[in-house]
Design an enzyme around this catalytic site. Structure first.
Site, PDB file in Angstrom:
ATOM      1  N   ASP A  77     -18.691 142.399  96.176  1.00 44.38           N
ATOM      2  CA  ASP A  77     -19.186 141.137  95.798  1.00 44.38           C
ATOM      3  C   ASP A  77     -20.439 140.882  96.854  1.00 44.38           C
ATOM      4  OD1 ASP A  77     -17.716 139.990  93.839  1.00 44.38           O
ATOM      5  OD2 ASP A  77     -15.976 139.509  95.382  1.00 44.38           O
ATOM      6  N   MET A  78     -20.214 140.899  97.891  1.00 47.23           N
ATOM      7  CA  MET A  78     -21.339 140.671  98.904  1.00 47.23           C
ATOM      8  C   MET A  78     -22.706 141.418  98.807  1.00 47.23           C
ATOM      9  SD  MET A  78     -19.913 138.239 100.055  1.00 47.23           S
ATOM     10  CE  MET A  78     -21.156 137.639 101.508  1.00 47.23           C
TER      11      MET A  78
END
Length: 400
Positions: free
Chosen positions: A175-176
């Site tokens: 995600d990041m």
């Protein structure tokens, strides 16, 4: 706790971004743009971004998940099922430089958030879409979460130990990292717009990000047919390069080349180990890894990790303690690099948050913490030309 000073450089001052994304990847991208000075308008459904409610909840009532990726934004609610919501969205898009969303491709089209429609409204718009499995292909409309993509894209296959069950990486790195990828794509598109005067469609996904991060593992298979194995705490291609037991737990020790190996032997005061032909080269150390690990741990268990960290540092050997987050986030090196910052909420209470992973001049982080649901709806609507009477009508119609 020492924290960073307020930023002065604002590279994206005057840039308006409409953030219609949810959870982590898209919001983290928009937060980076906010940190660099952009005006971020976060659009949420009347129920709010789903991660507002994910535990743990902080003292201010916000989820740590939400607070991690939404500072410095203005928040408004918009019910895309209501007829006049599209009218509001069109006005927002007309005033924006960037539109960011994380809807599935077909869902975006159904809601009127497709690229062609947006481009017709604003030819200079940078349109960024983030999906789970990519904008093309048979899985384009499959929902994607970090955990599922860690499995599907391969990272989980090389994480953990050979004789153990599947293991998730402890942070939501897919995600990041996707947020960082989207940020880079948007900045690239903004630079291109300076040359052409036209906006464009940029897209990324959790899948594409995760596959790109396979890096040398992927190349080893593509070019030599080598399927990597799980690697435990270290790397499969260097030895010693992993966690070792010491007197009070474990410490990471790395000697990934032959010169570093000799320095490690010197630090351990073991000339016999340095002269052992089984360990003369990295290739031979890999061949005899199990024996090597046993011999090194026989040294390391005699003292605590702090002793070895100091001694090996003196000899130029890569070493690192395995730190818990309380130590990481109060450590001098992390604080010196402005990775813990303070942001004020609407009541002027300050809350600690994480800093940006890069610095541009003396830039820092956005001044405000994460907004309450719909905190700036009226303010933004008035900027778009709506009167107080209009606001009452929009609420009666449940558009906002």
């Amino acid at each position: 706790m020492a924290v960073s000073e307020p930023s002065r450089t604002v590279p994206f001052h005057g840039l308006r971004v409409i953030d219609a994304s949810r959870v982590l990847a898209g919001p983290s991208c928009a937060q980076l743009l906010a940190d660099m000075g952009a005006d971020i308008i976060k659009i949420e459904s009347p129920e709010g971004d789903e991660n507002r409610r994910w535990p743990p909840l902080m003292e201010n009532g916000l989820s740590s998940n939400y607070a991690a990726v939404n500072r410095g934004k203005r928040a408004m609610t918009l019910n895309m099922k209501a007829p006049r919501a599209r009218e509001i969205l069109e006005k927002l898009v007309a005033s924006a430089d960037v539109f960011l969303h994380s809807f599935l491709p077909d869902t975006a089209e159904r809601l009127g958030l497709g690229y062609e429609r947006m481009r017709a409204m604003n030819p200079r718009l940078i349109f960024c879409s983030i999906s789970g499995y990519g904008a093309e292909g048979p899985l384009r409309n499959k929902p994607g979460y970090d955990l599922m993509v860690q499995a599907f894209a391969g990272p989980m296959s090389v994480t953990g130990y050979d004789d153990g069950p599947p293991v998730r990486t402890g942070v939501s790195f897919v995600d990041m990292a996707t947020g960082l990828s989207a940020y880079g794509a948007i900045v690239t598109a903004l630079y291109a717009r300076q040359q052409t005067g036209q906006g464009t469609w940029v897209r990324t996904s959790l899948l594409e990000t995760a596959v790109s991060m396979l890096s040398y593992h992927a190349i080893a298979w593509l070019q030599a047919g080598i399927v990597p194995r799980k690697q435990g705490s270290g790397g499969a291609n260097q030895a010693p390069y992993q966690a070792f037991r010491c007197q009070d737990g474990h410490v990471l020790v790395g000697a990934p080349n032959d010169a570093a190996w000799q320095r490690l032997c010197t630090a351990l005061n073991d000339p016999a180990l340095a002269a052992d032909p089984r360990f003369a080269t990295n290739a031979s150390r890999l061949q005899h890894r199990e024996v090597l690990v046993g011999l090194l741990e026989a040294h390391l268990v005699r003292h605590p990790g702090e002793h070895w960290s100091a001694l090996l540092e003196q000899h130029g050997v890569a070493v690192a303690p395995i730190q818990s987050l309380d130590r990481v986030l109060t450590g001098a090196q992390v604080l010196a690099n402005r990775m813990v910052v303070m942001a004020a909420d609407a009541d002027d209470r300050e809350w600690p948050l994480l800093g940006t992973p890069f610095k541009v001049g003396d830039s820092g982080t956005a001044a405000g913490s994460s907004p309450a649901l719909g905190a700036h709806t009226d303010e933004i609507l008035r900027e778009l030309g709506y009167s107080d009477h209009d606001l009452l009508d929009l609420r009666r119609e449940k558009a906002v």
